[in-house]
Structure formats: structure tokens, C-alpha cells
Design a protein around this motif. Structure first.
Motif, PDB file in Angstrom:
ATOM      1  N   ASN A 107      32.864  43.199  35.999  1.00 54.25           N
ATOM      2  CA  ASN A 107      33.175  43.004  37.407  1.00 54.25           C
ATOM      3  C   ASN A 107      32.450  44.101  38.184  1.00 54.25           C
ATOM      4  N   GLU A 130      40.209  48.579  37.828  1.00 61.89           N
ATOM      5  CA  GLU A 130      40.788  47.239  37.770  1.00 61.89           C
ATOM      6  C   GLU A 130      40.057  46.451  36.690  1.00 61.89           C
ATOM      7  N   SER A 131      40.821  45.731  35.896  1.00 56.39           N
ATOM      8  CA  SER A 131      40.184  44.935  34.843  1.00 56.39           C
ATOM      9  C   SER A 131      39.826  43.536  35.333  1.00 56.39           C
ATOM     10  N   GLN A 132      40.383  43.150  36.482  1.00 54.87           N
ATOM     11  CA  GLN A 132      40.148  41.821  37.013  1.00 54.87           C
ATOM     12  C   GLN A 132      39.040  41.845  38.078  1.00 54.87           C
ATOM     13  N   HIS A 163      34.678  33.284  39.151  1.00 54.08           N
ATOM     14  CA  HIS A 163      35.453  34.400  39.690  1.00 54.08           C
ATOM     15  C   HIS A 163      35.835  34.137  41.146  1.00 54.08           C
ATOM     16  N   HIS A 167      39.722  32.787  42.419  1.00 52.95           N
ATOM     17  CA  HIS A 167      40.495  33.719  43.230  1.00 52.95           C
ATOM     18  C   HIS A 167      40.895  33.069  44.557  1.00 52.95           C
TER      19      HIS A 167
END
Length: 304
Positions: A107, A130-132, A163, A167
Motif C-alpha cells: 500500500n 496501517e496494513s490496509q 483497492h 473501499h
């Protein structure tokens, strides 16, 4: 309907040439005085690091000299503003930095550990990665891959789209202000059907995202003009009434020295804020405000 007078315009220009960063001066010249895009890009390259990313305080609230995706995205906003070619070395290196960063983190992290080592605004303090996928600045960065398809790693584009749209589809509440700005920058670059999908969602939520009450515009908020800086902006029609008020407000709130000031401030590193970052923001915001007023034909100016 208010207009910025010739005298007010000249005060703003004088402030910029006296106080703004060279980069913002070149942008003013580009928009108002037949300046060359090469002059803007030459200044932009001074903020670029060897890894292709950008730092060195180009985003005044982040004074770190090291590269970050958010600072590089700010630099790319300048590059797009002057319609930089994909062949320009700055663009090629910056896009490679985006790809390298994605390949490493999967990301584009909003905050980086090195930000803590330099003066910065409170909200830019790094705690953990953040991993997302983060829409800010991720959605905006995906847009630049559409702007410059000549240097896109094609195998990654479907992943980027997953992605972005997952979202968007999973949202049950209005999009946060900065995320909305990133989606708008993506919408400027992505073709249909993606463009229409994004714009439709933003139009539905626009009046919930924007701060509609002029009495609150003196504090940190989503001013209407930030989401619709030109009459051609996709959110203009749904915000037209408050945009007119916002234009009047900005004209009324020009400072005596000709500048416009940030409507936020740091709670730490106060000396750096007062003596450096705030002044850098004044220059950048004054250029931005003049250009917005020009777009809306709110300048009584004969020399541009």
C-alpha cells in the motif's frame, strides 16, 4: 457578488513574490504571467530525493527531508497543475518511487517513521503502519498511474482498482474530507466507467462532507471551494449555493499584507510553525486562492 479588486490582487502578488517559496512563485507566474512550466518543474525537482520520492518539507506540515508517499503526491499535484509530460525526469522518478513503495508495503502508508525525527504538525506523528489500503493518498496515487500510463506496471492496475472501489463500495458513512479530495483527484484522471462511479458517490455525499456553515470556515474544515475549485468541478452543481458564499468569504478574509492564512495551526514545534511552516502555507494558499478566484471570474484584474 464580490470581486477581488486590482489593488487587492497586487497586494497578494507582492506578498507572494516577497514571501512565498520559489516553487509557489513559479506557479503564480505560470497561471498569471505567462510563466514556463519548466520553471515550475525545475523548482519541483529540488524537493526530490535520490529514491525518486519527495520530501524536504514540500508539504509544510511535514518538515522531514526524507521521502513519503504523501509528500510525493503533493509534488505530483504541482506536476499535474502544469501538465508535466510523462517523459520528464521528475515524473518518471516519482512514479517509480510509488511503484517501489507499493511493492514493499503493499500500500502507500500515510505516515512514515522518519516524520517523527523532524518538526511536524501533531496529526502527522507516526505511531504504526496501517496494513490496509489507505485512500489518502492511495486513491490519488492510482490516478497518477492513469495520467501517465506509459510508465504504469500493468500487472498492478487491476489490484489498484480493487483497492479503490472495494473501499468505496464498503462505505456506509460519508467519506472523510481528505479521502474525498483523493477520490476527486482520481476521478480527474480515470476513464469511465470508474470516473462516473466515483463522481456519483461523491455527489451523493458532497453536502455531508462539506462544511456548509460559513461561521465555521475560520476553523479547520472542508471548505466548499476545496472540493470544487473550478466551475467545471464535478461537485460544483451540488454545492453551487455555498460556493458563491465561500468565494465572498475568501475575498473578505484576505489579510492586510495581501495573503490568505491557514485555518489550522500546530500544537507543537511552535517556533517552526510561526517562523517557517505557517509562512510557507501562506504563500501556497495565496497562490491557490488567487487561481480559484480567477477560475470563478472573481478578479477585477486587467493585467492577467
Amino acid at each position: 457578488m464580490k470581486r477581488l479588486s486590482q489593488e487587492q490582487f497586487e497586494r497578494a502578488v507582492n506578498f507572494i513574490f516577497t514571501n512565498a517559496r520559489p516553487l509557489d512563485r513559479r506557479v503564480l507566474e505560470y497561471h498569471f504571467f505567462n510563466g514556463e512550466k519548466s520553471a515550475v518543474l525545475n523548482e519541483l525537482m529540488k524537493y526530490q530525493n535520490k529514491d525518486g520520492g519527495v520530501g524536504k518539507g514540500i508539504e509544510p506540515d511535514i518538515q522531514s527531508v526524507e521521502s513519503s508517499p504523501i509528500a510525493t503526491s503533493v509534488a505530483m499535484q504541482y506536476a499535474r497543475e502544469v501538465q508535466a509530460s510523462w517523459q520528464h525526469p521528475f515524473v518518471k522518478k516519482a512514479m517509480k518511487y510509488f511503484t517501489d513503495t507499493y511493492n514493499y508495503y503493499h500500500n502507500w502508508p500515510l505516515k512514515m517513521p522518519h516524520m517523527n525525527n523532524f518538526p511536524h504538525a501533531d496529526w502527522w506523528h507516526f505511531n504504526e503502519h496501517e496494513s490496509q489500503f489507505e485512500v489518502n493518498p492511495g486513491a490519488e496515487i492510482v490516478g497518477y498511474y492513469h495520467t501517465y500510463p506509459q510508465i504504469i506496471p500493468e500487472d498492478l492496475l487491476p489490484t489498484f482498482h480493487d483497492h479503490v472501489f472495494q473501499h468505496l463500495e464498503n462505505r456506509s458513512t460519508p467519506i472523510e474530507f481528505h479521502e474525498a479530495l483523493c477520490y476527486l483527484r482520481l476521478a480527474e484522471e480515470i476513464p469511465d466507467p470508474g470516473k462516473t462511479m466515483i463522481v456519483d458517490v461523491l455527489r451523493e455525499w458532497a453536502r455531508d462532507i462539506v462544511t456548509l456553515d460559513p461561521s465555521k470556515w475560520g476553523g479547520y474544515c472542508a471548505k466548499p471551494l476545496w472540493l470544487a475549485p473550478t466551475p467545471n468541478s464535478p461537485l460544483y452543481n451540488v454545492l453551487e449555493d455555498v460556493i458563491s458564499l465561500n468565494l465572498d468569504y475568501e475575498i473578505e478574509h484576505q489579510q492586510e499584507d495581501g495573503s490568505w492564512v491557514p485555518f489550522w495551526e500546530w500544537g507543537q514545534y511552535r517556533d517552526v510553525w510561526e517562523n517557517k511552516a505557517k509562512k510557507e502555507w501562506q504563500g501556497a494558499l495565496t497562490v491557490k486562492t488567487l487561481y480559484t478566484l480567477k477560475n470563478y471570474e472573481r478578479l477585477e484584474v486587467t493585467s492577467t
